[in-house]
Design a protein around this motif. Sequence first.
Motif, PDB file in Angstrom:
ATOM      1  N   HIS A  25       0.866  -1.085   0.126  1.00  0.00           N
ATOM      2  CA  HIS A  25       0.130  -0.046  -0.068  1.00  0.00           C
ATOM      3  C   HIS A  25       0.823   1.337   0.011  1.00  0.00           C
ATOM      4  CE1 HIS A  25       0.684   1.050   4.238  1.00  0.00           C
ATOM      5  NE2 HIS A  25       0.612  -0.170   4.550  1.00  0.00           N
ATOM      6  N   GLY A  26       0.248   2.312  -0.315  1.00  0.00           N
ATOM      7  CA  GLY A  26       0.797   3.770  -0.258  1.00  0.00           C
ATOM      8  C   GLY A  26       1.000   4.513   0.967  1.00  0.00           C
ATOM      9  N   TRP A  27       1.157   5.789   1.066  1.00  0.00           N
ATOM     10  CA  TRP A  27       1.356   6.605   2.191  1.00  0.00           C
ATOM     11  C   TRP A  27      -0.208   6.695   2.934  1.00  0.00           C
ATOM     12  CZ3 TRP A  27       4.378  11.720   1.180  1.00  0.00           C
ATOM     13  CH2 TRP A  27       5.638  11.412   0.719  1.00  0.00           C
ATOM     14  N   ARG A  28       0.000   6.901   4.131  1.00  0.00           N
ATOM     15  CA  ARG A  28      -1.030   7.218   5.207  1.00  0.00           C
ATOM     16  C   ARG A  28      -2.268   6.125   5.000  1.00  0.00           C
ATOM     17  NH1 ARG A  28      -0.199  12.589   7.112  1.00  0.00           N
ATOM     18  NH2 ARG A  28       1.253  13.862   5.745  1.00  0.00           N
ATOM     19  N   PRO A  57       3.646   9.537   6.036  1.00  0.00           N
ATOM     20  CA  PRO A  57       3.872   9.591   4.476  1.00  0.00           C
ATOM     21  C   PRO A  57       5.451   9.264   4.250  1.00  0.00           C
ATOM     22  CG  PRO A  57       4.517  11.813   6.059  1.00  0.00           C
ATOM     23  CD  PRO A  57       3.847  10.539   6.982  1.00  0.00           C
ATOM     24  N   ASP A  58       5.498   7.943   3.908  1.00  0.00           N
ATOM     25  CA  ASP A  58       6.814   7.250   4.150  1.00  0.00           C
ATOM     26  C   ASP A  58       6.605   5.948   3.104  1.00  0.00           C
ATOM     27  OD1 ASP A  58       9.295   6.276   4.303  1.00  0.00           O
ATOM     28  OD2 ASP A  58       9.238   6.103   6.671  1.00  0.00           O
ATOM     29  N   SER A  59       7.371   5.868   2.125  1.00  0.00           N
ATOM     30  CA  SER A  59       7.668   4.561   1.485  1.00  0.00           C
ATOM     31  C   SER A  59       8.490   3.485   1.668  1.00  0.00           C
ATOM     32  CB  SER A  59       7.845   5.108  -0.216  1.00  0.00           C
ATOM     33  OG  SER A  59       6.825   6.004  -0.478  1.00  0.00           O
ATOM     34  N   ALA A  90       2.431  -6.283  -6.509  1.00  0.00           N
ATOM     35  CA  ALA A  90       1.450  -5.074  -6.807  1.00  0.00           C
ATOM     36  C   ALA A  90       1.633  -4.149  -5.956  1.00  0.00           C
ATOM     37  CB  ALA A  90      -0.019  -5.586  -6.946  1.00  0.00           C
ATOM     38  N   GLY A  91       1.566  -2.901  -6.330  1.00  0.00           N
ATOM     39  CA  GLY A  91       1.379  -1.848  -5.402  1.00  0.00           C
ATOM     40  C   GLY A  91       1.117  -0.397  -5.853  1.00  0.00           C
ATOM     41  N   HIS A  92       0.485   0.027  -4.865  1.00  0.00           N
ATOM     42  CA  HIS A  92      -0.200   1.665  -5.416  1.00  0.00           C
ATOM     43  C   HIS A  92       0.560   2.626  -4.788  1.00  0.00           C
ATOM     44  CE1 HIS A  92      -2.968   4.832  -4.228  1.00  0.00           C
ATOM     45  NE2 HIS A  92      -3.169   4.780  -5.797  1.00  0.00           N
ATOM     46  N   SER A  93       0.731   3.356  -5.582  1.00  0.00           N
ATOM     47  CA  SER A  93       1.437   4.771  -5.006  1.00  0.00           C
ATOM     48  C   SER A  93       2.961   4.593  -4.435  1.00  0.00           C
ATOM     49  CB  SER A  93       0.539   5.538  -3.966  1.00  0.00           C
ATOM     50  OG  SER A  93       0.692   6.685  -3.613  1.00  0.00           O
ATOM     51  N   GLY A  94       3.063   5.039  -3.215  1.00  0.00           N
ATOM     52  CA  GLY A  94       4.339   4.821  -2.381  1.00  0.00           C
ATOM     53  C   GLY A  94       4.892   3.273  -2.387  1.00  0.00           C
ATOM     54  N   TRP A 149       4.834   4.968 -10.037  1.00  0.00           N
ATOM     55  CA  TRP A 149       6.367   5.004 -10.752  1.00  0.00           C
ATOM     56  C   TRP A 149       6.830   6.468 -10.555  1.00  0.00           C
ATOM     57  CZ3 TRP A 149       7.147   0.826 -14.324  1.00  0.00           C
ATOM     58  CH2 TRP A 149       8.649   0.898 -14.949  1.00  0.00           C
ATOM     59  N   TYR A 150       7.209   6.611  -9.012  1.00  0.00           N
ATOM     60  CA  TYR A 150       8.005   7.841  -8.724  1.00  0.00           C
ATOM     61  C   TYR A 150       9.517   7.451  -8.822  1.00  0.00           C
ATOM     62  CZ  TYR A 150       3.402   8.839  -6.604  1.00  0.00           C
ATOM     63  OH  TYR A 150       1.975   8.983  -6.337  1.00  0.00           O
ATOM     64  N   GLY A 151      10.180   6.338  -8.650  1.00  0.00           N
ATOM     65  CA  GLY A 151      11.362   6.056  -9.097  1.00  0.00           C
ATOM     66  C   GLY A 151      11.473   4.511  -9.150  1.00  0.00           C
TER      67      GLY A 151
END
Length: 823
Positions: free
Chosen positions: A620-623, A658-660, A698-702, A729-731
């Motif tokens: 999962h992503g942030w928060r 707010p952390d990946s 599979a992953g969303h956001s962060g 895809w932030y990095g």
Amino acid sequence: MLRPPGGPPRNPAGSASGCRVLRRRSPLQCALPRTRLPRMNRVFFAGGRSRWFLMLAMAAGLAQADPAQLPTARSVEELRDQLQQQVTAPRFAGALWGVKVVAAESGAVVFEHHAERLMSPASNSKLFVGALALDAAGGDYRMATPVSVTTAPDRSGRVRGDLVVSGRGDPGWKLAAGETNFWRLFDPFVALVTNAGIQRITGHVIADGTWLQTPPHGASWTVDDLENAEGAEVAGITLLQNLAQLEVAPGPQPGAPARLALRQPHTGLALDNRVTTVTNGGPTRVAARRVFGEATLRVFGTVALDTNDVVAVPVPHPAQWFASALREALLRAGVRVDGVALGVRWPDRAGLPSERVALGEILSAPMRDLVRDFMKPSQNLETDLVFAHIGERRRTPETPPGRTAEQLAVAALEEFLETNGLPVGDLRFDEGAGLSRNNLTTARLTLGLLEVMSRHRAAEDFLASLPVAGVDGTLRRRMKGTPAEENVRAKTGTLRWVNALSGHVTSAAGEPLLFSFYLNRYAAPPGRSGRDELDALAVTLARFAGRSDTTLEKLFAPHGRLVLRSLPGAPFPHPARLGGHTYRGEFFPGTPHYCDSTVAVFVPHTLRADQAADLVVYFHGWRNAVPGVLGQFQLIEQLAASGRNAVLVVPQGPRFAPDSFGGKLEDAGGFKRFLADVQVVLRNLGVGGEAAGRIILAGHSGGYRPMAAILEQLDASALVREVWVFDGWYGGTEQFLGWQQAQGGRLVNIYTEDGGTKAETARALERLRQRQVPVFTGEHADLNGDALRTNRVIFLRSDLPHHDVVAGRETFRLLLETAGDSR
């Protein structure tokens, strides 16, 4: 290791490791064995430090989601997570919360957070006064105000003596809504006199307020309270809530003194006018101040030429005001009064006649109405009068001299709580209205009081006294346009650093819930207020679509078996986050944000033991937290609908932070250890055997970051057959593309225009072009099974919002249905 530049944050001043050594481990309490820190791999991103921060900011979507916009909770775990997320947000670092929520019918605790903490309740104190009054006196009880004369009238209608009105604290001598005739207040008294045939009183008109043995101010009020409308004097006989209206009108031209006038006569106030007229559109700011014990009202400020203002001001010695106004009302009715008006208040009784002949008594409204009238608008004086009246009724000849009605009422309240099995030690009250900063109580006790009153003989009256969100009282402008409107019934409470809200709400599933929210010492950031924070919690409860007994396991039981386990190989706790993490000046401590080792494992009913089962690991992503992820993104429903022979695994990442960071999954060998733990869980569920099917990440956001870290590990990347990135895809471009080139697995990237992933996606496409790798590009809206089956690298632009790309168009289901079919 994927980490922000500069490494993990140091512990805040004065803190230790941020985690406690525990005898028993809990998902939300951090405890680590004493081991050497493992070697960590490094993953670097193109673009440098500034781009890294930009990408993380975009990964959050918003710096902090509005609690009212959280997904609808369908299980009690989701609801608890949402409430926990709200009350532990970094903006509350210097504040204190006390919260408790229970199911009204079963009494089951739905959520609590420092419910035992002593908090300032402000006007939530009135809940206790209302409950005590309805219990001790009953809803039908009426206060009686005796009216008497010192001698019976003779045949000519003459009373050779005084007229005495003996107040008992009736707060009802006020004008009805829309009524402006001040003299109508005295009609019942004038009628008693004239109906007795009295035409002349040779003595005085006396307002006797001594029955109520209480000082003119509540215990431990501040000096400031005594000169504003919230701190009107307490007296046995009162008038218009002991407030007069001061009209402020502009003078003839700028610079001229304003014109002041009191709407009500006989207040005894002298006006010292220091208000100046200013030009049209100028500021109108008026403040009236009176030194306690004096009768001069000093009025400061400015008033614009095109404006009028009205200021409510406390009237000193309300018994004298009542007597003076009653005397004139009698004169207006043709009754001659030779004497003067006298107001007497406790402890002075000098001059009061001992011999009296009763003319009759004026009855107050029923107690249920008195309670409603102080609860809905949160009226302090009326509360104090009812509270003192209940206390005074307990006075006996054995009561020590000097003990006030207020003190007797506090004792009565403590007895009431003890009789009903409530923790009386949670009550520290000096007075009833809540204006005292010394009043303390807990969410635990307040909730218990609500439970008692929900099954009390006066339950209906008590509930009817509470303000209704968006409708009346102090909630009339709050929670409008939300599921809480016309639903929440609750008492508010506000002082400078205090906000409170306690009452009833019905969830979206129709279940009645009781709640108590206290927030103290909160310095709200710009654009927010303490009331906003409490309302957000109430709205979250109103939106709850499950029931208090709806666990995640029950919620998803129709689709298969879901278990939540705390696993040693879960991402957290991790040494790099024991001391917490700071993002953009906000500190997220290790507990609770980095100590949850929960992993959700879901096995669908349709799983076929005779065939290889895929393992789908979702990040999962942030928060966020696991319960909310399962509900918001409909992962289980989509897996079940796909018919895929697969098991879903969702590890808890940074919890509402707010952390990946991927924790242990970024350590060398971390993913393989995690898989071994999952296999143990599966064997215990009867699935058994090593995973013979594909491993799908599979992953969303962060969630992109732990996936990229896993793919960089050679011993783990070979296990992975597919990678699906949902607007994340932030990095990690080199890791994703390197894995695809080495393993030939299917790589799917869905990105949005404004999710922060478009720029890095463009760079990835350029690298693929340079490497002459075939890529299918298209629109998410046009996604179909053929495209998914016949391509191994798929990049899709989505028109959906950032948080909808997983569940929207059932994308997760489509990917599951076509897994392994690309060729």
